[in-house]
Design a protein around this motif. Structure first.
Motif, PDB file in Angstrom:
ATOM      1  N   MET A  24       0.827  -1.211   0.000  1.00 58.23           N
ATOM      2  CA  MET A  24       0.000   0.000   0.000  1.00 58.23           C
ATOM      3  C   MET A  24       0.863   1.264   0.000  1.00 58.23           C
ATOM      4  O   MET A  24       0.637   2.194  -0.780  1.00 58.23           O
ATOM      5  N   THR A  28       1.150   4.041  -3.010  1.00 61.55           N
ATOM      6  CA  THR A  28       0.687   5.422  -2.848  1.00 61.55           C
ATOM      7  C   THR A  28       1.838   6.424  -2.921  1.00 61.55           C
ATOM      8  O   THR A  28       1.672   7.540  -3.391  1.00 61.55           O
ATOM      9  N   SER A  29       3.012   6.016  -2.442  1.00 61.25           N
ATOM     10  CA  SER A  29       4.129   6.975  -2.476  1.00 61.25           C
ATOM     11  C   SER A  29       4.866   6.909  -3.811  1.00 61.25           C
ATOM     12  O   SER A  29       5.937   7.493  -3.939  1.00 61.25           O
ATOM     13  N   LEU A 152       1.985   1.877  13.240  1.00 56.58           N
ATOM     14  CA  LEU A 152       2.327   2.968  14.160  1.00 56.58           C
ATOM     15  C   LEU A 152       2.649   4.234  13.363  1.00 56.58           C
ATOM     16  O   LEU A 152       2.248   5.337  13.736  1.00 56.58           O
ATOM     17  N   ARG A 155       0.192   6.836   9.385  1.00 60.46           N
ATOM     18  CA  ARG A 155      -0.287   8.184   9.090  1.00 60.46           C
ATOM     19  C   ARG A 155       0.857   9.065   8.569  1.00 60.46           C
ATOM     20  O   ARG A 155       0.680   9.832   7.624  1.00 60.46           O
ATOM     21  N   GLU A 156       2.031   8.911   9.170  1.00 61.13           N
ATOM     22  CA  GLU A 156       3.191   9.688   8.726  1.00 61.13           C
ATOM     23  C   GLU A 156       3.589   9.294   7.307  1.00 61.13           C
ATOM     24  O   GLU A 156       3.831  10.164   6.457  1.00 61.13           O
ATOM     25  N   LYS A 158       1.740   8.094   5.064  1.00 60.93           N
ATOM     26  CA  LYS A 158       0.700   8.575   4.157  1.00 60.93           C
ATOM     27  C   LYS A 158       0.829  10.086   3.925  1.00 60.93           C
ATOM     28  O   LYS A 158       0.739  10.566   2.795  1.00 60.93           O
ATOM     29  N   TYR A 159       1.043  10.822   5.013  1.00 57.22           N
ATOM     30  CA  TYR A 159       1.195  12.278   4.900  1.00 57.22           C
ATOM     31  C   TYR A 159       2.379  12.621   3.995  1.00 57.22           C
ATOM     32  O   TYR A 159       2.287  13.509   3.145  1.00 57.22           O
ATOM     33  N   ALA A 161       3.772  10.786   1.714  1.00 57.89           N
ATOM     34  CA  ALA A 161       3.466  10.425   0.320  1.00 57.89           C
ATOM     35  C   ALA A 161       2.544  11.473  -0.305  1.00 57.89           C
ATOM     36  O   ALA A 161       2.683  11.817  -1.478  1.00 57.89           O
ATOM     37  N   PHE A 162       1.621  12.008   0.482  1.00 61.48           N
ATOM     38  CA  PHE A 162       0.639  12.973  -0.023  1.00 61.48           C
ATOM     39  C   PHE A 162       1.282  14.334  -0.299  1.00 61.48           C
ATOM     40  O   PHE A 162       1.071  14.927  -1.362  1.00 61.48           O
ATOM     41  N   ASP A 163       2.061  14.812   0.638  1.00 53.35           N
ATOM     42  CA  ASP A 163       2.610  16.166   0.501  1.00 53.35           C
ATOM     43  C   ASP A 163       3.926  16.253   1.274  1.00 53.35           C
ATOM     44  O   ASP A 163       3.925  16.534   2.477  1.00 53.35           O
ATOM     45  N   SER A 167       4.631  18.160   4.812  1.00 56.02           N
ATOM     46  CA  SER A 167       5.031  17.338   5.957  1.00 56.02           C
ATOM     47  C   SER A 167       6.297  17.885   6.593  1.00 56.02           C
ATOM     48  O   SER A 167       6.416  17.942   7.817  1.00 56.02           O
ATOM     49  N   LEU A 172       7.767  17.000  10.357  1.00 57.94           N
ATOM     50  CA  LEU A 172       8.044  15.566  10.260  1.00 57.94           C
ATOM     51  C   LEU A 172       9.454  15.386   9.708  1.00 57.94           C
ATOM     52  O   LEU A 172       9.833  16.040   8.730  1.00 57.94           O
ATOM     53  N   TYR A 177      11.645   8.853   8.701  1.00 59.06           N
ATOM     54  CA  TYR A 177      10.487   8.028   8.330  1.00 59.06           C
ATOM     55  C   TYR A 177      10.777   7.227   7.071  1.00 59.06           C
ATOM     56  O   TYR A 177      10.391   6.055   6.950  1.00 59.06           O
TER      57      TYR A 177
END
Lengths: 268, 255
Positions: A24, A28-29, A152, A155-156, A158-159, A161-163, A167, A172, A177
């Protein structure tokens, strides 16, 4: 016989869980190319491990060596990207190192022993259709390490990968990460390569993530796991029917699923 | 709230080339400022330097008295950032709620669980950017203007004193650009948040009489639009410009 079969399906399900957890995030990334690089590194590391064990008559676990090699090569990619090199060039550099290792140590191992070559082939194509308790132990232990960490930090991941810029601006530490994920992916890929083989891991890595993104965007996490476990179990079943190694069955199911996603995507 | 943004002798180099060359300016609160300049002028570099994301070759930046390169944690708390939409990865399935919560959850530790309090804050922020009942919608399903509003809400959720926006009007139709500029102006007044944005086009903001910084690696002018958008000044910052562009659209919008 039935117990061995059940054991194989348990191993298949746990392998599915592992694949799902990294698939996943890789999808996504937009890091599928990186995932495939990782498998080149795993293969290079496996061959190096076999060579070291053969020449020095040692019993160092090959997945351990391949994990270390994969993490090192992943960090090289990550560092090159951080220092401004384009991602494709950084990946190509890492792949060239891994491929050179595979060729050089593969050739040297073949000069030493024919057994080394058959062991190397087992890492490429996967072990036999019957899983062992050792396989189960390896996969279960890896799942116990990898899955909690993935969730754990999900969310990081995902964040980021999103922006990525956003981030970073929020504080972050992208580098930490990224390396955490690379390490978790390397451990998973190394263990999967020692059971289902590098080639099958190669084939299945992207499919569950792509499938859930294309078909079930809203519930992508559970669907990634369900599809990943489903592909593994079906792959083992088909391998049993066709009397081929599990990696062959997994490969067939993955390709057919991927074609289905492409066809579905075109019509939706 | 009284405060200031002070940039002193800032020089940023990338691979030996100067992206910013001895840039100095001071903005006193309250400010609504637009940074304009041609492509490659160093506008985004300036924003990222203010966030402390880019280490300069020399110079200092102080935001409300905090040194951005030494007091990064404090800067992260008081500065909200809205990146270019073009840099967002639309393949990642994210709901509006998840995105806006990103801003609030950055203050917590993993696994950063979205609790009731955060959800309420998200709803409040969405109300502020006029996107009530959008929290469960997918980001990819939104229009360009709505996406921009969601990213603004994400930046606002941590109550920043300064909002930095990187090309908030890019890829939008003109009327939507005006809507976004209107929203920023309302937030500026209502929340007393200072605003520094990068844009290629001044016309959506012109009604709000912003301060303009003309940048092309160096600062060429700072002041009100009417005072500095003169041909003699523009010619220095934009080599090749022979007349005042219609609508002050200078350079390339990412449309």
């Amino acid at each position: 016989m039935l117990e061995l079969l059940i054991l194989s399906y348990i191993v298949a399900s746990l392998s599915g869980l592992l694949v799902g957890s990294i698939s996943m995030i890789l999808t996504t990334s937009r890091s599928i190319t990186f995932g495939l690089t990782l498998l080149h590194s795993i293969l290079g590391g496996n061959i190096l491990g076999i060579y070291i064990n053969t020449i020095f008559n040692l019993a160092v676990p090959v997945p351990l060596i391949s994990t270390i090699v994969a993490i090192c090569l992943s960090i090289i990619v990550g560092e090159l990207v951080e220092r401004g090199f384009p991602e494709d060039i950084s990946i190509a550099f890492s792949v060239s190192i891994a491929t050179t290792m595979t060729i050089v140590f593969g050739y040297m191992s073949s000069q030493l022993s024919s057994l080394a070559i058959s062991r190397a082939w087992a890492y490429i194509a996967g072990t036999s259709a019957i899983s062992t308790l050792e396989d189960l132990f390896k996969i279960a232990l890896t799942s116990l390490i990898v899955l909690p960490f993935i969730h754990l930090f999900y969310r990081e991941f995902k964040y980021i990968a999103f922006d990525e810029d956003g981030s970073k601006a929020m504080g972050l530490n992208i580098r930490i990460y990224r390396y955490t994920f690379y390490s978790l992916a390397a451990i998973s890929a190394a263990i999967l390569s020692s059971t289902i083989g590098v080639l099958a891991t190669h084939v299945i890595l992207a499919v569950p993530g792509v499938l859930s993104l294309k078909v079930f965007k809203r519930f992508s996490i559970p669907f990634t796991y369900i599809s990943s476990i489903g592909i593994m179990i079906l792959g083992y079943y088909i391998a049993g029917l066709l009397k081929i190694p599990p990696s062959g069955g997994i490969g067939l199911v993955s390709i057919l699923t991927f074609l289905g996603v492409v066809a579905f995507g075109r019509h939706s | 709230m009284v405060g200031e943004l002070v940039v002193k002798n800032l020089t940023v180099r990338f691979n030996g080339f100067k992206a910013l060359d001895d840039v100095s300016f001071r903005l006193d609160s309250p400010f609504f400022t637009v940074v304009m300049g041609p492509n490659g002028a160093g506008k985004t570099t300036l924003l990222k330097s203010i966030l402390g994301l880019i280490k300069p070759a020399s110079g200092t930046i102080k935001v409300y008295g905090f040194d951005v390169f030494k007091e990064t944690t404090k800067i992260r708390r008081i500065v909200g950032y809205v990146p270019q939409v073009i840099n967002i990865n639309l393949h990642v399935p994210m709901t509006v709620k998840e995105i806006v919560a990103m801003g609030a959850l950055s203050k917590t530790l993993p696994p950063r669980i979205l609790d009731r309090r955060t959800e309420e804050k998200v709803e409040k922020m969405l109300e502020l950017v006029e996107l009530e009942n959008y929290s469960e919608k997918e980001f990819t399903g939104l229009s360009g203007g709505e996406r921009q509003r969601v990213l603004i809400a994400r930046a606002l959720i941590k109550n920043p004193r300064l909002l930095l926006l990187d090309e908030p009007f890019s890829m939008l139709d003109f009327d939507i650009k005006c809507e976004v500029a209107g929203l920023l102006s309302r937030l500026f007044t209502k929340l007393s948040v200072d605003i520094l944005l990068v844009a290629h086009e001044l016309s959506p903001c012109i009604a709000y009489d912003p301060q303009v910084i003309l940048l092309n690696k160096k600062i060429y002018a700072i002041g009100k639009a009417a005072d500095i958008l003169r041909l003699d000044i523009l010619k220095q910052a934009y080599p090749g410009v022979t007349e005042i562009p219609q609508g002050f659209i200078i350079g390339e919008d990412h449309a």
